[in-house]
Motif scaffolding. Structure first.
Motif, PDB file in Angstrom:
ATOM      1  N   VAL A 121       0.850  -1.193   0.000  1.00  0.00           N
ATOM      2  CA  VAL A 121       0.000   0.000   0.000  1.00  0.00           C
ATOM      3  C   VAL A 121       0.888   1.248   0.000  1.00  0.00           C
ATOM      4  CG1 VAL A 121      -1.665   1.328   1.363  1.00  0.00           C
ATOM      5  CG2 VAL A 121      -1.969  -1.138   1.078  1.00  0.00           C
ATOM      6  N   LEU A 122       1.934   1.211   0.791  1.00  0.00           N
ATOM      7  CA  LEU A 122       2.886   2.315   0.831  1.00  0.00           C
ATOM      8  C   LEU A 122       3.520   2.544  -0.540  1.00  0.00           C
ATOM      9  CD1 LEU A 122       4.392   4.312   2.747  1.00  0.00           C
ATOM     10  CD2 LEU A 122       6.136   2.547   2.953  1.00  0.00           C
ATOM     11  N   PHE A 123       3.801   1.476  -1.265  1.00  0.00           N
ATOM     12  CA  PHE A 123       4.384   1.608  -2.597  1.00  0.00           C
ATOM     13  C   PHE A 123       3.415   2.280  -3.563  1.00  0.00           C
ATOM     14  CE2 PHE A 123       5.184  -0.279  -6.867  1.00  0.00           C
ATOM     15  CZ  PHE A 123       6.330   0.445  -7.145  1.00  0.00           C
ATOM     16  N   VAL A 124       2.142   1.950  -3.480  1.00  0.00           N
ATOM     17  CA  VAL A 124       1.137   2.587  -4.338  1.00  0.00           C
ATOM     18  C   VAL A 124       1.089   4.092  -4.052  1.00  0.00           C
ATOM     19  CG1 VAL A 124      -1.342   2.738  -4.849  1.00  0.00           C
ATOM     20  CG2 VAL A 124      -0.249   0.508  -4.630  1.00  0.00           C
ATOM     21  N   ILE A 125       1.111   4.445  -2.781  1.00  0.00           N
ATOM     22  CA  ILE A 125       1.112   5.862  -2.394  1.00  0.00           C
ATOM     23  C   ILE A 125       2.392   6.534  -2.883  1.00  0.00           C
ATOM     24  CG2 ILE A 125       1.162   7.452  -0.424  1.00  0.00           C
ATOM     25  CD1 ILE A 125      -0.598   5.338   1.048  1.00  0.00           C
ATOM     26  N   TYR A 126       3.527   5.869  -2.718  1.00  0.00           N
ATOM     27  CA  TYR A 126       4.809   6.415  -3.159  1.00  0.00           C
ATOM     28  C   TYR A 126       4.818   6.630  -4.673  1.00  0.00           C
ATOM     29  CZ  TYR A 126       9.800   6.863  -4.038  1.00  0.00           C
ATOM     30  OH  TYR A 126      11.022   7.309  -4.454  1.00  0.00           O
ATOM     31  N   GLU A 127       4.277   5.692  -5.396  1.00  0.00           N
ATOM     32  CA  GLU A 127       4.241   5.790  -6.862  1.00  0.00           C
ATOM     33  C   GLU A 127       3.441   7.021  -7.299  1.00  0.00           C
ATOM     34  OE1 GLU A 127       5.180   4.328 -10.710  1.00  0.00           O
ATOM     35  OE2 GLU A 127       5.964   3.745  -8.770  1.00  0.00           O
ATOM     36  N   ARG A 128       2.318   7.246  -6.681  1.00  0.00           N
ATOM     37  CA  ARG A 128       1.504   8.428  -7.008  1.00  0.00           C
ATOM     38  C   ARG A 128       2.228   9.709  -6.605  1.00  0.00           C
ATOM     39  NH1 ARG A 128      -4.729   7.947  -6.925  1.00  0.00           N
ATOM     40  NH2 ARG A 128      -4.245  10.017  -7.665  1.00  0.00           N
ATOM     41  N   LEU A 129       2.812   9.706  -5.428  1.00  0.00           N
ATOM     42  CA  LEU A 129       3.561  10.865  -4.962  1.00  0.00           C
ATOM     43  C   LEU A 129       4.751  11.142  -5.881  1.00  0.00           C
ATOM     44  CD1 LEU A 129       4.097  12.984  -2.681  1.00  0.00           C
ATOM     45  CD2 LEU A 129       5.526  11.230  -1.613  1.00  0.00           C
ATOM     46  N   TYR A 130       5.454  10.104  -6.272  1.00  0.00           N
ATOM     47  CA  TYR A 130       6.613  10.237  -7.147  1.00  0.00           C
ATOM     48  C   TYR A 130       6.209  10.874  -8.473  1.00  0.00           C
ATOM     49  CZ  TYR A 130      10.826   9.000  -9.720  1.00  0.00           C
ATOM     50  OH  TYR A 130      11.977   9.053 -10.465  1.00  0.00           O
ATOM     51  N   ASN A 131       5.122  10.374  -9.060  1.00  0.00           N
ATOM     52  CA  ASN A 131       4.677  10.929 -10.344  1.00  0.00           C
ATOM     53  C   ASN A 131       4.278  12.388 -10.216  1.00  0.00           C
ATOM     54  OD1 ASN A 131       5.134   8.539 -11.740  1.00  0.00           O
ATOM     55  ND2 ASN A 131       3.081   7.764 -11.317  1.00  0.00           N
ATOM     56  N   SER A 132       3.628  12.753  -9.136  1.00  0.00           N
ATOM     57  CA  SER A 132       3.236  14.147  -8.911  1.00  0.00           C
ATOM     58  C   SER A 132       4.455  15.044  -8.730  1.00  0.00           C
ATOM     59  CB  SER A 132       2.330  14.268  -7.688  1.00  0.00           C
ATOM     60  OG  SER A 132       1.156  13.532  -7.864  1.00  0.00           O
ATOM     61  N   ILE A 133       5.398  14.601  -7.935  1.00  0.00           N
ATOM     62  CA  ILE A 133       6.597  15.405  -7.703  1.00  0.00           C
ATOM     63  C   ILE A 133       7.457  15.478  -8.957  1.00  0.00           C
ATOM     64  CG2 ILE A 133       8.763  15.485  -6.393  1.00  0.00           C
ATOM     65  CD1 ILE A 133       7.166  14.657  -3.961  1.00  0.00           C
TER      66      ILE A 133
END
Length: 176
Positions: free
Chosen positions: A146-158
């Motif tokens: 779940v943390l990876f899914v959140i990180y992936e979205r955050l990474y793409n936004s940043i």
């Protein structure tokens, strides 16, 4: 741009990443957050100067973290996934169809995280804290995914914000 500017920037980013990794050992939950933040820093080095400089930053941070940081867990999580992920993410996203791309990303993530935890246990002698009994480890892996899914979205936004706003200013500042 001169190599001295690139090397200086990479050195500053490596130092910043190490300081964040070192300060992340203050509270145990930071062992999982700090490698992600350092991965986002790695994204800027990789995007602006390429894989060659990103690899130098990656190995510098891994070596310094494992030698001098009190919390080896954050160093291992960074070494086995979050540190090199920004360098391979673009290549992974070229995989078609999208379902296989997502599967490969999760596979690499899970192998990296499980390997880091095994290294932590068997190489550094940190016992597995399993207060939840037989459900502790599967719950840990599920929450990490779940943390990876959140990180992936955050990474793409940043990455979008960095590409559209910050990279141009940084290049102008560094006179690229």
């Amino acid at each position: 741009m001169r190599n001295s500017v690139k090397i200086s920037y990479a050195g500053i980013m490596a130092a910043l990443s190490f300081v964040i990794m070192y300060l992340g050992s203050v509270i145990w939950i930071f062992a999982y957050i700090v490698p992600q933040v350092c991965g986002l820093i790695m994204m800027s080095v990789n995007k602006t100067f390429g894989k060659k400089y990103a690899l130098c930053v990656f190995f510098s941070v891994v070596i310094l973290s494992l030698l001098f940081s009190p919390d080896k867990e954050s160093g291992l999580v960074y070494a086995f996934f979050f540190g090199y992920y920004p360098m391979i993410k673009e290549s992974l996203e070229k995989i078609k169809p999208k379902a296989i791309c997502i599967f490969v990303k999760f596979l690499i993530f899970n192998v990296g995280i499980i390997t880091s935890q095994l290294m932590l246990t068997y190489a550094f002698g940190v016992p597995i804290d399993n207060e939840l009994g037989k459900w502790g480890i599967p719950l840990f892996i599920a929450l990490f995914n779940v943390l990876f899914v959140i990180y992936e979205r955050l990474y793409n936004s940043i990455l979008y914000i960095y590409s559209e706003r910050l990279e141009k200013k940084l290049n102008k500042l560094l006179k690229k």
